[in-house]
Design a protein around this motif. Structure first.
Motif, PDB file in Angstrom:
ATOM      1  N   GLY A   1       0.796  -1.214   0.000  1.00  0.00           N
ATOM      2  CA  GLY A   1       0.000   0.000   0.000  1.00  0.00           C
ATOM      3  C   GLY A   1       0.826   1.259   0.000  1.00  0.00           C
ATOM      4  N   GLY A   2       2.135   1.123  -0.189  1.00  0.00           N
ATOM      5  CA  GLY A   2       3.009   2.294  -0.165  1.00  0.00           C
ATOM      6  C   GLY A   2       2.723   3.277  -1.281  1.00  0.00           C
ATOM      7  N   ASP A   3       2.312   2.763  -2.448  1.00  0.00           N
ATOM      8  CA  ASP A   3       1.996   3.658  -3.565  1.00  0.00           C
ATOM      9  C   ASP A   3       0.866   4.616  -3.211  1.00  0.00           C
ATOM     10  OD1 ASP A   3       3.944   2.513  -5.075  1.00  0.00           O
ATOM     11  OD2 ASP A   3       2.607   1.217  -6.233  1.00  0.00           O
ATOM     12  N   ILE A   4      -0.113   4.118  -2.476  1.00  0.00           N
ATOM     13  CA  ILE A   4      -1.234   4.971  -2.075  1.00  0.00           C
ATOM     14  C   ILE A   4      -0.758   6.048  -1.100  1.00  0.00           C
ATOM     15  CG2 ILE A   4      -3.434   5.017  -0.841  1.00  0.00           C
ATOM     16  CD1 ILE A   4      -4.065   2.315  -1.957  1.00  0.00           C
ATOM     17  N   ILE A   5       0.123   5.669  -0.176  1.00  0.00           N
ATOM     18  CA  ILE A   5       0.651   6.650   0.780  1.00  0.00           C
ATOM     19  C   ILE A   5       1.444   7.723   0.057  1.00  0.00           C
ATOM     20  CG2 ILE A   5       2.148   6.985   2.783  1.00  0.00           C
ATOM     21  CD1 ILE A   5       1.508   4.125   3.623  1.00  0.00           C
ATOM     22  N   VAL A   6       2.274   7.319  -0.919  1.00  0.00           N
ATOM     23  CA  VAL A   6       3.039   8.289  -1.697  1.00  0.00           C
ATOM     24  C   VAL A   6       2.112   9.210  -2.464  1.00  0.00           C
ATOM     25  CG1 VAL A   6       4.638   8.563  -3.624  1.00  0.00           C
ATOM     26  CG2 VAL A   6       5.082   6.843  -1.872  1.00  0.00           C
ATOM     27  N   SER A   7       1.053   8.647  -3.055  1.00  0.00           N
ATOM     28  CA  SER A   7       0.092   9.468  -3.791  1.00  0.00           C
ATOM     29  C   SER A   7      -0.609  10.461  -2.864  1.00  0.00           C
ATOM     30  CB  SER A   7      -0.945   8.580  -4.495  1.00  0.00           C
ATOM     31  OG  SER A   7      -0.345   7.769  -5.475  1.00  0.00           O
ATOM     32  N   LEU A   8      -0.933  10.010  -1.654  1.00  0.00           N
ATOM     33  CA  LEU A   8      -1.553  10.905  -0.675  1.00  0.00           C
ATOM     34  C   LEU A   8      -0.615  12.050  -0.306  1.00  0.00           C
ATOM     35  CD1 LEU A   8      -3.334   8.384   1.737  1.00  0.00           C
ATOM     36  CD2 LEU A   8      -4.452  10.140   0.351  1.00  0.00           C
ATOM     37  N   LEU A   9       0.650  11.720  -0.049  1.00  0.00           N
ATOM     38  CA  LEU A   9       1.619  12.751   0.324  1.00  0.00           C
ATOM     39  C   LEU A   9       1.858  13.722  -0.820  1.00  0.00           C
ATOM     40  CD1 LEU A   9       4.234  10.550   2.237  1.00  0.00           C
ATOM     41  CD2 LEU A   9       2.609  12.173   3.231  1.00  0.00           C
ATOM     42  N   LEU A  10       1.953  13.203  -2.046  1.00  0.00           N
ATOM     43  CA  LEU A  10       2.152  14.069  -3.206  1.00  0.00           C
ATOM     44  C   LEU A  10       0.945  14.977  -3.418  1.00  0.00           C
ATOM     45  CD1 LEU A  10       3.872  14.903  -5.619  1.00  0.00           C
ATOM     46  CD2 LEU A  10       2.835  13.021  -6.915  1.00  0.00           C
ATOM     47  N   SER A  11      -0.251  14.421  -3.258  1.00  0.00           N
ATOM     48  CA  SER A  11      -1.470  15.229  -3.391  1.00  0.00           C
ATOM     49  C   SER A  11      -1.515  16.313  -2.321  1.00  0.00           C
ATOM     50  CB  SER A  11      -2.715  14.332  -3.285  1.00  0.00           C
ATOM     51  OG  SER A  11      -2.731  13.356  -4.300  1.00  0.00           O
ATOM     52  N   LEU A  12      -1.107  15.967  -1.098  1.00  0.00           N
ATOM     53  CA  LEU A  12      -1.072  16.945  -0.017  1.00  0.00           C
ATOM     54  C   LEU A  12      -0.128  18.088  -0.345  1.00  0.00           C
ATOM     55  CD1 LEU A  12      -1.787  17.823   2.884  1.00  0.00           C
ATOM     56  CD2 LEU A  12       0.090  16.363   3.690  1.00  0.00           C
ATOM     57  N   VAL A  13       1.046  17.754  -0.904  1.00  0.00           N
ATOM     58  CA  VAL A  13       2.020  18.779  -1.262  1.00  0.00           C
ATOM     59  C   VAL A  13       1.462  19.697  -2.341  1.00  0.00           C
ATOM     60  CG1 VAL A  13       4.252  19.167  -2.377  1.00  0.00           C
ATOM     61  CG2 VAL A  13       4.044  17.462  -0.576  1.00  0.00           C
ATOM     62  N   LEU A  14       0.887  19.117  -3.389  1.00  0.00           N
ATOM     63  CA  LEU A  14       0.391  19.930  -4.502  1.00  0.00           C
ATOM     64  C   LEU A  14      -0.780  20.814  -4.076  1.00  0.00           C
ATOM     65  CD1 LEU A  14       0.569  17.365  -7.455  1.00  0.00           C
ATOM     66  CD2 LEU A  14       2.193  19.175  -6.855  1.00  0.00           C
ATOM     67  N   LEU A  15      -1.692  20.264  -3.278  1.00  0.00           N
ATOM     68  CA  LEU A  15      -2.846  21.056  -2.840  1.00  0.00           C
ATOM     69  C   LEU A  15      -2.433  22.131  -1.842  1.00  0.00           C
ATOM     70  CD1 LEU A  15      -5.562  18.263  -2.507  1.00  0.00           C
ATOM     71  CD2 LEU A  15      -5.344  19.992  -4.301  1.00  0.00           C
ATOM     72  N   SER A  16      -1.505  21.811  -0.949  1.00  0.00           N
ATOM     73  CA  SER A  16      -1.033  22.828  -0.012  1.00  0.00           C
ATOM     74  C   SER A  16      -0.274  23.921  -0.752  1.00  0.00           C
ATOM     75  CB  SER A  16      -0.154  22.198   1.063  1.00  0.00           C
ATOM     76  OG  SER A  16       0.999  21.603   0.500  1.00  0.00           O
ATOM     77  N   ALA A  17       0.418  23.554  -1.842  1.00  0.00           N
ATOM     78  CA  ALA A  17       1.104  24.551  -2.661  1.00  0.00           C
ATOM     79  C   ALA A  17       0.107  25.511  -3.295  1.00  0.00           C
ATOM     80  CB  ALA A  17       1.938  23.864  -3.735  1.00  0.00           C
ATOM     81  N   VAL A  18      -1.019  24.962  -3.751  1.00  0.00           N
ATOM     82  CA  VAL A  18      -2.058  25.797  -4.361  1.00  0.00           C
ATOM     83  C   VAL A  18      -2.536  26.863  -3.388  1.00  0.00           C
ATOM     84  CG1 VAL A  18      -4.457  25.784  -5.165  1.00  0.00           C
ATOM     85  CG2 VAL A  18      -2.848  24.074  -6.023  1.00  0.00           C
ATOM     86  N   PHE A  19      -2.844  26.455  -2.167  1.00  0.00           N
ATOM     87  CA  PHE A  19      -3.397  27.405  -1.201  1.00  0.00           C
ATOM     88  C   PHE A  19      -2.327  28.286  -0.566  1.00  0.00           C
ATOM     89  CE2 PHE A  19      -6.675  24.107  -1.385  1.00  0.00           C
ATOM     90  CZ  PHE A  19      -7.776  24.901  -1.668  1.00  0.00           C
TER      91      PHE A  19
END
Length: 228
Positions: A40-58
């Motif tokens: 399930g590591g791929d899902i965790i990486v995707s979550l972390l990457l999504s968090l970075v990109l969305l936090s960058a937006v705001f």
């Protein structure tokens, strides 16, 4: 009337602070190599990457127009990454990688604009400076991954450890050792576009540090002169 128009477009100074954005990136940076290999590591990486990109937006959305543009770029980048994860035949990696490159470039420009226009050095300016540097590394990570997808064999792997592709941690690792101009030689760019990207990233890393230090020193000196 002009005052009302201005207040309608300004959302406030960085609703999601640069400190929070840097924390989100730190989570990706420190957990990426450890979670990728677990179940399930791929899902965790995707979550972390999504968090970075969305936090960058705001983090850069100090105006409504900036927020709208950033969200329009974030939707295909984040959404495409998740669709590719669960339905890879629907969205090839090239689609969300191109969208991610555009989003990160937009974020970096706004971060540098914030640093350049800052009247003095404070924690937000320092965090924005560090975040811009880290986002440059992430941008080249996606660029290497994209080149590897479009041109198989663009990189040579001089080690038997780990997968022999630039997706995942390999691209992340190669990008940051190139940005910092370390270069261990375990991954070597072979194609012309891969070599060009690596050379551009190394030059960007050197110039960024030199220009950033001069800018921050200038801001600090200006603030000290005004105080005296």
């Amino acid at each position: 009337m002009k005052g009302n128009e201005k207040s309608s477009t300004v959302l406030g100074p960085h609703r999601f602070s640069m400190v929070h954005f840097l924390i989100a990136f730190a989570l990706l940076f420190f957990f990426f190599p450890f979670v990728e290999e677990i179940k399930g590591g791929d899902i965790i990486v995707s979550l972390l990457l999504s968090l970075v990109l969305l936090s960058a937006v705001f983090a850069v959305a100090n105006r409504r127009r900036t927020l709208i543009v950033a969200l329009l770029l974030a939707v295909p980048a984040v959404g495409g990454r998740w669709i590719n994860h669960f339905r890879p035949h629907l969205v090839p990696p090239a689609i969300f990688l191109v969208a991610g490159l555009a989003l990160i470039a937009f974020v970096v420009v706004n971060l540098l604009r914030f640093v350049w226009r800052a009247p003095s050095v404070n924690i937000e300016v320092l965090c924005a400076s560090i975040s811009a540097y880290l986002m440059l590394g992430l941008m080249w990570t996606m660029a290497y991954w994209l080149v590897d997808q479009l041109t198989p064999g663009a990189f040579s792997f001089n080690t038997n450890a780990g997968p022999r592709s630039m997706n995942g941690f390999n691209g992340f690792y190669f990008s940051f050792i190139t940005l910092s101009t370390v270069g261990y030689g375990d991954i070597t760019p072979v194609s012309r576009i891969a070599r060009w990207l690596a050379a551009m990233e190394a030059m960007t890393g050197l110039l960024y540090v030199a220009i950033l230090i001069s800018r921050l020193v200038g801001l600090y000196s200006s603030a000290k002169s005004n105080d005296s």
